[in-house]
Design an enzyme around this catalytic site. Structure first.
Site, PDB file in Angstrom:
ATOM      1  CB  SER A  16      -0.949   0.008   1.197  1.00 25.48           C
ATOM      2  OG  SER A  16      -0.255  -0.183   2.386  1.00 25.48           O
TER       3      SER A  16
ATOM      4  CG  ASN B 289      -3.234   4.202   0.978  1.00 24.59           C
ATOM      5  OD1 ASN B 289      -4.358   4.317   1.454  1.00 24.59           O
ATOM      6  ND2 ASN B 289      -2.548   3.079   1.040  1.00 24.59           N
TER       7      ASN B 289
ATOM      8  CD  GLU C  28      -4.797   2.780  -5.517  1.00 21.93           C
ATOM      9  OE1 GLU C  28      -5.188   3.939  -5.341  1.00 21.93           O
ATOM     10  OE2 GLU C  28      -3.870   2.273  -4.832  1.00 21.93           O
TER      11      GLU C  28
ATOM     12  CG  HIS D 103      -3.158  -0.818  -2.957  1.00 24.19           C
ATOM     13  ND1 HIS D 103      -3.466   0.491  -2.697  1.00 24.19           N
ATOM     14  CD2 HIS D 103      -3.115  -1.445  -1.749  1.00 24.19           C
ATOM     15  CE1 HIS D 103      -3.598   0.657  -1.390  1.00 24.19           C
ATOM     16  NE2 HIS D 103      -3.397  -0.507  -0.800  1.00 24.19           N
TER      17      HIS D 103
HETATM   18  N1  CAA Z   1     -14.031 -10.085   4.606  1.00 24.73           N
HETATM   19  C1  CAA Z   1     -15.056 -10.698   3.991  1.00 24.73           C
HETATM   20  N2  CAA Z   1     -16.340 -10.382   4.210  1.00 24.73           N
HETATM   21  C2  CAA Z   1     -16.573  -9.433   5.115  1.00 24.73           C
HETATM   22  C3  CAA Z   1     -15.571  -8.770   5.804  1.00 24.73           C
HETATM   23  C4  CAA Z   1     -14.249  -9.130   5.516  1.00 24.73           C
HETATM   24  N3  CAA Z   1     -13.212  -8.545   6.122  1.00 24.73           N
HETATM   25  N4  CAA Z   1     -16.118  -7.890   6.651  1.00 24.73           N
HETATM   26  C5  CAA Z   1     -17.447  -7.993   6.501  1.00 24.73           C
HETATM   27  N5  CAA Z   1     -17.723  -8.927   5.583  1.00 24.73           N
HETATM   28  C6  CAA Z   1     -19.020  -9.376   5.108  1.00 24.73           C
HETATM   29  C7  CAA Z   1     -19.812  -9.850   6.300  1.00 24.73           C
HETATM   30  O1  CAA Z   1     -20.307 -11.144   6.051  1.00 24.73           O
HETATM   31  C8  CAA Z   1     -20.906  -8.815   6.424  1.00 24.73           C
HETATM   32  O2  CAA Z   1     -22.150  -9.322   6.694  1.00 24.73           O
HETATM   33  P1  CAA Z   1     -22.606  -9.827   8.188  1.00 24.73           P
HETATM   34  O3  CAA Z   1     -22.283  -8.709   9.157  1.00 24.73           O
HETATM   35  O4  CAA Z   1     -24.042 -10.053   8.006  1.00 24.73           O
HETATM   36  O5  CAA Z   1     -21.819 -11.063   8.451  1.00 24.73           O
HETATM   37  C9  CAA Z   1     -20.998  -8.236   5.034  1.00 24.73           C
HETATM   38  O6  CAA Z   1     -19.683  -8.290   4.511  1.00 24.73           O
HETATM   39  C10 CAA Z   1     -21.490  -6.821   4.992  1.00 24.73           C
HETATM   40  O7  CAA Z   1     -20.788  -6.131   6.008  1.00 24.73           O
HETATM   41  P2  CAA Z   1     -21.374  -4.832   6.606  1.00 24.73           P
HETATM   42  O8  CAA Z   1     -22.802  -4.986   6.911  1.00 24.73           O
HETATM   43  O9  CAA Z   1     -20.447  -4.366   7.670  1.00 24.73           O
HETATM   44  O10 CAA Z   1     -21.313  -3.901   5.307  1.00 24.73           O
HETATM   45  P3  CAA Z   1     -21.547  -2.395   5.217  1.00 24.73           P
HETATM   46  O11 CAA Z   1     -22.610  -2.180   4.241  1.00 24.73           O
HETATM   47  O12 CAA Z   1     -21.676  -1.798   6.559  1.00 24.73           O
HETATM   48  O13 CAA Z   1     -20.170  -1.891   4.555  1.00 24.73           O
HETATM   49  C11 CAA Z   1     -17.872  -1.432   4.407  1.00 24.73           C
HETATM   50  C12 CAA Z   1     -18.957  -2.217   5.127  1.00 24.73           C
HETATM   51  C13 CAA Z   1     -17.864  -1.806   2.924  1.00 24.73           C
HETATM   52  C14 CAA Z   1     -16.550  -1.856   5.046  1.00 24.73           C
HETATM   53  C15 CAA Z   1     -18.178   0.080   4.527  1.00 24.73           C
HETATM   54  O14 CAA Z   1     -18.342   0.402   5.876  1.00 24.73           O
HETATM   55  C16 CAA Z   1     -17.061   0.901   3.946  1.00 24.73           C
HETATM   56  O15 CAA Z   1     -17.020   1.146   2.748  1.00 24.73           O
HETATM   57  N6  CAA Z   1     -16.141   1.388   4.814  1.00 24.73           N
HETATM   58  C17 CAA Z   1     -14.964   2.127   4.368  1.00 24.73           C
HETATM   59  C18 CAA Z   1     -13.828   1.169   4.182  1.00 24.73           C
HETATM   60  C19 CAA Z   1     -12.618   1.820   3.598  1.00 24.73           C
HETATM   61  O16 CAA Z   1     -12.531   3.017   3.400  1.00 24.73           O
HETATM   62  N7  CAA Z   1     -11.636   0.982   3.291  1.00 24.73           N
HETATM   63  C20 CAA Z   1     -10.377   1.438   2.757  1.00 24.73           C
HETATM   64  C21 CAA Z   1      -9.379   1.371   3.828  1.00 24.73           C
HETATM   65  S1  CAA Z   1      -7.853   2.055   3.302  1.00 24.73           S
HETATM   66  C22 CAA Z   1      -7.059   0.764   2.659  1.00 24.73           C
HETATM   67  O17 CAA Z   1      -7.444  -0.367   2.694  1.00 24.73           O
HETATM   68  C23 CAA Z   1      -5.816   1.141   1.969  1.00 24.73           C
HETATM   69  C24 CAA Z   1      -4.597   0.698   2.611  1.00 24.73           C
HETATM   70  O18 CAA Z   1      -3.664   0.494   1.871  1.00 24.73           O
HETATM   71  C25 CAA Z   1      -4.406   0.607   4.068  1.00 24.73           C
END
Ligand code: CAA
Length: 286
Positions: A122, A193, A155, A143
């Site tokens: 990342s 990022n 990405e 990514h």
């Molecule tokens: N892996 C697989 N499946 C997953 C999971 C995971 N880690 N986490 C959740 N799920 C599944 C679960 O089964 C969940 O359903 P249940 O709770 O019924 O079991 C299902 O997905 C739906 O989960 P949510 O109800 O929590 O879904 P949501 O509609 O609330 O959305 C989200 C969750 C997509 C994470 C949303 O909150 C979101 O978009 N958050 C922002 C995340 C973000 O910005 N990520 C980028 C981070 S930065 C990065 O990653 C870059 C880096 O290099 C560090």
């Protein structure tokens, strides 16, 4: 280098990101060889994937038979040599440049000449990682975002010497996973990022400046700016160690003060408060 038709995927490192990538690939019909350093870690990842696929079955998003078939497409190994027949290997190990350089050098000696090597880094340079191999044209960045099974973006990062074939094969593979791939060059932080890290660091500085609680800061950004989750919840999800490392890596390269991790979060990292994975970060998790 003619790119092979991608059918068999290797994933090295089955932590949160690697397990998520492996899950996506088996769901999309690919055979996946997942490599972890111990059998226990491999099994933990397999259980995690089985759990999330079961949730999809429970919610009628996936048939029980399809879940079983997907899980059968995943094989686990502790040996890199088991990746010899893979068409694409995705590295998702610890964000440590020396570890990645050593891994890529070893992988080059194992895989076929036309195997594409991708890194999920990342914040490190894909070009620098590619410098470990004698055939850097086969190396690209792929990514993914956390949680990989849910976040649509990937990405596709072109390093200085990446070939068009490798970049386009990675792009098509991203599409076949059901993702929204974008193409970009190997600049610090790539696209997301580069924007998100300083933004999250601004949010964390506001915690102290405005003397607002993590709950209220999260409420401010979800209820006031339409973010899907608040910054403290997001940093807990990403991992406080991962966020500090990415911030430090970008600060080192760009020297922009906003990239530097706020002292508060460095202290949390030093105290082992790593977010969800350690059970405690800005919030507590059971
Ligand atoms: N892996 C697989 N499946 C997953 C999971 C995971 N880690 N986490 C959740 N799920 C599944 C679960 O089964 C969940 O359903 P249940 O709770 O019924 O079991 C299902 O997905 C739906 O989960 P949510 O109800 O929590 O879904 P949501 O509609 O609330 O959305 C989200 C969750 C997509 C994470 C949303 O909150 C979101 O978009 N958050 C922002 C995340 C973000 O910005 N990520 C980028 C981070 S930065 C990065 O990653 C870059 C880096 O290099 C560090």
């Amino acid at each position: 280098m003619a790119s092979p038709e991608i059918q068999r995927i290797g994933v090295v490192g089955l932590g949160a990101m690697g397990a998520g990538i492996a899950q996506l690939a088996i769901e999309a019909g690919y055979d996946v060889v997942g490599r972890e350093v111990t059998n226990e870690l491999g099994q933990k990842a397999q259980e995690r994937i089985a759990h999330f696929l079961q949730r999809k079955v429970d919610k009628e998003q996936l048939g029980a038979g399809d879940r079983g078939a997907a899980l059968e497409r995943l094989s686990l190994t502790t040996e890199l040599a088991a990746l010899a027949d893979c068409d694409l290997v995705i590295e998702a190990i610890v964000e440590d440049i020396d570890a990645k350089l050593a891994l890529f050098a070893e992988l080059e000696g194992i895989v076929r000449a036309d195997t594409i090597l991708a890194t999920n880094t990342s914040a490190l340079s894909v070009t620098e990682i590619a410098s470990a191999v004698e055939t850097p044209e086969r190396v690209v960045g792929m990514h993914f975002f956390n949680p990989a099974p849910l976040m649509p973006l990937v990405e596709i990062v072109r390093a200085e010497l990446s070939s068009d074939q490798a970049v386009e094969a990675a792009f098509r593979f991203g599409e076949r996973l059901g993702k929204r791939p974008i193409r970009c060059h190997d600049t610090p932080g790539f696209v997301v990022n580069r924007v998100l890290i300083p933004l999250l660091n601004d949010c964390l500085r506001v915690l102290d400046e405005a003397r607002v609680s993590p709950e209220d800061l999260d409420a401010a950004m979800t209820a006031g700016a339409g973010w899907p989750m608040g910054p403290c919840t997001l940093v807990d999800l990403v991992g406080i160690d991962v966020h500090v490392h990415a911030s430090e890596a970008l600060y080192e390269k760009l020297r922009e003060p906003r990239m530097a991790p706020p002292p508060r979060i460095v202290s949390m990292r030093n105290a082992g408060l790593l977010g969800r994975k350690s059970g405690r970060g800005f919030y507590s998790y059971d």
